[in-house]
Enzyme design. Sequence first.
Site, PDB file in Angstrom:
ATOM      1  CB  SER A 242      18.847  33.298  92.251  1.00 24.64           C
ATOM      2  OG  SER A 242      18.267  32.845  93.436  1.00 24.64           O
ATOM      3  CG  ASN A 243      18.933  32.720  86.386  1.00 25.06           C
ATOM      4  OD1 ASN A 243      20.024  32.157  86.421  1.00 25.06           O
ATOM      5  ND2 ASN A 243      17.836  32.117  85.944  1.00 25.06           N
TER       6      ASN A 243
END
Length: 767
Positions: free
Chosen positions: A212-213
């Site tokens: 994820s970011n």
Amino acid sequence: MRVLRLVLAASLVLGLAAPAAAVGTGQAATIYSASVRRTEHGIPHILARDIGSAGYGYGYAFAQDNLCALEEIMMTANGDRSRWFGPDADAGDLSYGPLTNLASDTFVRSVLNNGFLRRVMDQPAPLGLDAETRRLIDGYVAGVNRHMAETAAPCHGARWVRPVTSDDITQMGFLFSQFGGLHEFQRAIADAKPAGSTAAAIPHPRSGEEGSNGVAIGARGVVGGDGSALLANPHFPWLGGDRMYQVQLTVPGVMDVSGASIYGTPFVVIGHTQHLAWTHTVSTAQRFTLYELHLVPGDPTSYLVDGRPERMTETDVIVPTGPASSVTTKVYRSRYGPVLADGWTATHAVAVRGASADNGRAFNEWVSLDQDDSVAELRETQNRYQGVPFVNTIAADATGVAYFADASAVPHVTDEQAARCVDTPEAKALYPNEIELDGSTSDCAWGSDPDAVVPGIFGPSRYPTLSRADFVTNSNDSSWLTNPAAPITSLPAIYGPVGTKRLPRTQLGLEQIQDRIGTGFTLANMDELLTAERNWSADRARDATVTMCRHDPLLMSGDGREVDVSAGCSALAAWSGRNSVGDRGAVLWREFWLRAARVPEVWSVPFDPSRPVSTPNTLDTDSPGVRQALADAVLRLAQLHVPVDAPLSAAQYTTVGGGELPVPGCGNVEGCYDITAATDSGLLGDGGRFGAVTMGSSFVMAVRLTRDGPKARTLLTYSESSDPSSPHHGDQTVLYGRGGWVPDRFSEAEITASPELSVSVLCGRGA
């Protein structure tokens, strides 16, 4: 055209009856009442009088969109895949597959054996489910089952469809919490046999694209210096039980949260309230440790601890494989946890202990987060439950605080203990990427902290945390460069490395944040971190590649042919360096870069920990391997009759949303912030296209928080419904391909203003 559909006449859901006990039955029964308001793309907004009714409305809405998917996840969570789909068929686990149904079922049934999970969940809160969480789950189950009862021949009359129970929901959630821990060892647990191996290595077949970011911008980084902003961009599989679903849950005076849930969980795991927003990224902290068992001579199922023998526990796990057939497998456990197939010889065996193997706290934590309205409240919730199983938390609130924490369950193994207990050459070679401790001494058992809610994990005082007024961010690297101005160091190695090369996504994210933070973030340029579709490898190497091939357009391929790359060179020169679906040159670049990235010392300037964001850099265009990579890429496109300037849409697509739909992005090797990836090698197949995208960006949320409330945009890349007959099966997937967003309708005024508003008012009884 706005549609109003009343299942039961009512002017306002707030006027419906509060929960009440049934009269004269001798048993307590609950009356649920909720309003399901759907806006654009079928997004449900649940308005309810109490938390159980919120679950009821949510369960009903989710079942409308995803009943059959839920039933299959439930089948997996009960260890029933072999019964209905056959023991040898693939279990569809995109994170840890390939995995047979029999291995999956054996693992699940070994975890659930003898009522273990019920005992975990029945512990007094905060260790087990609290009363509020139970009411939410029970309401959700009642809502799902109501929709099922209203549906003729659900899932086309499949025999494996049955009503859902509260135990099913807790099992689904518990197994999800084993991600990164015991879940990695499903096959090794199911296949373990005494002295059945000579191997020492433990394979972990994770795909590498999950993650994820997350970005939180504080008051000093937003335009006007008021409030904060947050970008949530989780990357997870687009198929199976790890999909996400967008929803808003509103119980006036109790809860008002909008965001996304994992399929089968009745609460929001990533989202925002009135003044708080948060997201999660998969952390680098380890969720398990291995233990080397020193076996008693002549007895491969007994091992020594402090010089005394202990016998493994042997459990017969029975997996039904048909109406009247089953397979029985012995599963072996040590004091540390399950014994694994790999490394079990006549003298040694390996066991695994997972940090969330008895974690019944995670549901409580997320239900509480859904009611929090500030970073301070979020921290209090996480310190109380300590139940997040495998992720970092990135959060921001309307006071302008940006916050990062790895508040997850991490084995309490200090560097000093590891120095004593990682004692074999094989274990030392794996450390710290994988920790294998000496199981022959109790001195190597996990430690604990006074503020830890359970023994064996690090407590809140040891968490990596950072509060800032400018920004914090994470893209699945360790917490070291959460903000380069305030590096997080001096952590136990089990939390992840410090001073090492970062992922391309981490570097690209930091570059993009630093480019924008001087002038200030707005909602628009926050979401552009994703929709700009920048490609890290192109940013650093495209110009040098073009210079190389313009200077010498005849390059030697791997099979000894001279290849004229001039047309490809022109295509790369004209390419934007981005990965939107219409970008021409992106296909050729991927074919080149996935080859070039394998070349040793592809960069002339190596990684420098004193310049962690800008290094490595400078493509080594004198390298024969780099030059060959371009020749091979151009030759491959010619062989497949793919133009060198083919747009990304000609080769990258997904079938998840129905048909073949073009999608943007790229994988971790190229370094897109917007991750999209298939389960194959990433190179063009014989049909001239990449493999169908099955994982990557999932629920995306950009939100701006002020004291006046939130303004947000969202996108669910694979859309709300897994049912191909639904109008919301691929509508957001099409939007994703176009670079579009969905307005987040959070306030009552925003919801009622939706041009596609439909309303269902539900009232029903639960057990």
